[in-house]
Design an enzyme around this catalytic site. Structure first.
Site, PDB file in Angstrom:
ATOM      1  N   CYS A 161      22.731  17.587  57.476  1.00 31.23           N
ATOM      2  CA  CYS A 161      22.191  18.353  55.671  1.00 31.23           C
ATOM      3  C   CYS A 161      23.808  18.604  55.717  1.00 31.23           C
ATOM      4  O   CYS A 161      25.302  18.433  56.134  1.00 31.23           O
ATOM      5  CB  CYS A 161      21.748  19.309  55.955  1.00 31.23           C
ATOM      6  N   GLN A 215      28.115  22.308  51.604  1.00 33.69           N
ATOM      7  CA  GLN A 215      28.313  22.812  49.804  1.00 33.69           C
ATOM      8  C   GLN A 215      29.155  24.701  49.728  1.00 33.69           C
ATOM      9  O   GLN A 215      29.903  25.183  48.850  1.00 33.69           O
ATOM     10  CB  GLN A 215      26.832  22.818  49.370  1.00 33.69           C
ATOM     11  N   CYS A 228      22.090  28.750  56.692  1.00 33.90           N
ATOM     12  CA  CYS A 228      21.992  27.823  57.362  1.00 33.90           C
ATOM     13  C   CYS A 228      22.354  27.158  58.939  1.00 33.90           C
ATOM     14  O   CYS A 228      23.938  27.251  58.605  1.00 33.90           O
ATOM     15  CB  CYS A 228      22.315  25.942  57.021  1.00 33.90           C
ATOM     16  N   ILE A 237      23.676  30.394  44.552  1.00 35.06           N
ATOM     17  CA  ILE A 237      22.758  30.528  45.667  1.00 35.06           C
ATOM     18  C   ILE A 237      22.708  30.124  46.470  1.00 35.06           C
ATOM     19  O   ILE A 237      22.340  28.918  46.750  1.00 35.06           O
ATOM     20  CB  ILE A 237      21.272  30.397  45.014  1.00 35.06           C
ATOM     21  N   ARG A 292      10.518  29.245  50.747  1.00 32.42           N
ATOM     22  CA  ARG A 292      11.283  29.843  50.378  1.00 32.42           C
ATOM     23  C   ARG A 292      11.411  30.448  48.964  1.00 32.42           C
ATOM     24  O   ARG A 292      10.423  29.566  48.077  1.00 32.42           O
ATOM     25  CB  ARG A 292      12.929  29.251  50.427  1.00 32.42           C
ATOM     26  N   ARG A 337      14.609  26.687  55.570  1.00 27.06           N
ATOM     27  CA  ARG A 337      14.251  26.330  53.989  1.00 27.06           C
ATOM     28  C   ARG A 337      12.354  27.584  53.961  1.00 27.06           C
ATOM     29  O   ARG A 337      11.565  27.136  53.374  1.00 27.06           O
ATOM     30  CB  ARG A 337      13.396  25.049  53.770  1.00 27.06           C
ATOM     31  N   CYS A 377      24.486  21.334  53.560  1.00 31.64           N
ATOM     32  CA  CYS A 377      24.601  23.172  53.701  1.00 31.64           C
ATOM     33  C   CYS A 377      26.079  23.264  53.741  1.00 31.64           C
ATOM     34  O   CYS A 377      26.602  24.216  53.344  1.00 31.64           O
ATOM     35  CB  CYS A 377      23.910  24.042  54.312  1.00 31.64           C
ATOM     36  N   ASP A 411       8.869  23.628  51.603  1.00 33.34           N
ATOM     37  CA  ASP A 411       9.766  24.875  51.377  1.00 33.34           C
ATOM     38  C   ASP A 411       9.812  25.880  50.901  1.00 33.34           C
ATOM     39  O   ASP A 411       8.451  26.082  50.447  1.00 33.34           O
ATOM     40  CB  ASP A 411      10.333  24.541  49.470  1.00 33.34           C
ATOM     41  N   GLU A 422      16.420  30.829  56.468  1.00 35.44           N
ATOM     42  CA  GLU A 422      16.755  30.017  57.256  1.00 35.44           C
ATOM     43  C   GLU A 422      15.633  28.427  57.328  1.00 35.44           C
ATOM     44  O   GLU A 422      15.137  28.724  57.499  1.00 35.44           O
ATOM     45  CB  GLU A 422      17.001  30.509  58.783  1.00 35.44           C
TER      46      GLU A 422
END
Length: 216
Positions: free
Chosen positions: A67, A72, A56, A52, A130, A96, A69, A128, A94
């Site tokens: 970061c 990852q 970003c 998931i 999200r 968080r 991101c 956060d 975007e």
């Protein structure tokens, strides 16, 4: 189940192989999310390697070092390629969940000394914002019931489990640490409970292209 539906799909050739790109849309808000699927994931009894990945722009497209991101995202796609099957959900939340412009505002506060959590709170947001429940809905629409979830975030694991997705394994994704994001990663570990393994040892400092200028 959330009011989201699968609305479109097409093949997407990438440097990590050919994926099926699946588009989802909320019926009421028209907000869009995407999943990248590789291989046969139709066997509900066989766990699927999954990620998931929250949107970003700065990390994924602009290759920011603030970061982890982008690192990852690339690593997750590569691991799915090596596995030969898997799913990456591109979660359109975007910053968080605070949006791109507010993310830039948060970065400005971080330039003044705040950490990533303090900056969000100063702007009037939660640490956060999200909502990961929609990701469980997308897994269900794809027919995925069991996952090996690539994440360092315990909230993603717990949300999937509560929504009925069987997370049989958490696959760590500790990549991309550099001198610009070590504080950010440390904050996520200490204040958000993320499973962060720091790589800022001597060998890392000697080999990382983003850290070398710091030790020359």
């Amino acid at each position: 189940m959330a009011k989201i539906q699968l609305v479109a799909q097409a093949n997407l050739p990438t440097e990590y192989g050919i994926f099926k790109m699946v588009g989802f849309e909320f019926l009421d808000t028209k907000k869009e999310h995407v999943a990248l699927v590789m291989g046969d994931i139709s066997n509900a009894d066989e766990p699927v390697l999954a990620r998931i990945h929250s949107e970003c722009l700065t990390g994924d497209a602009l290759h920011s070092l603030k970061c982890d991101c982008g690192f990852q995202l690339a690593t997750a796609l590569k691991q799915i390629q090596e596995e030969g099957r898997g799913v990456l959900i591109y979660h359109r939340e975007e910053g968080r969940g605070i949006g791109l412009i507010n993310k830039i505002r948060a970065y400005s506060l971080q330039d003044k000394g705040m950490d990533t959590i303090e900056a969000n709170l100063a702007l009037g947001f939660k640490a956060d914002e999200r909502n990961f429940e929609v990701c469980a809905d997308m897994f269900e629409l794809l027919g995925v019931k069991k996952v090996r979830l690539m994440t360092n975030n315990p909230e993603k694991v717990e949300t999937m489990k509560k929504a009925g997705i069987n997370v049989v394994e958490r696959v760590p994704l500790n990549v991309g640490e550099n001198r610009y994001n070590t504080k950010y990663l440390d904050t996520k570990a200490k204040k958000m409970g993320h499973y962060i393994v720091h790589n800022n040892d001597e060998q890392h400092l000697m080999t990382c292209p983003h850290c070398q200028e710091e030790i020359i």
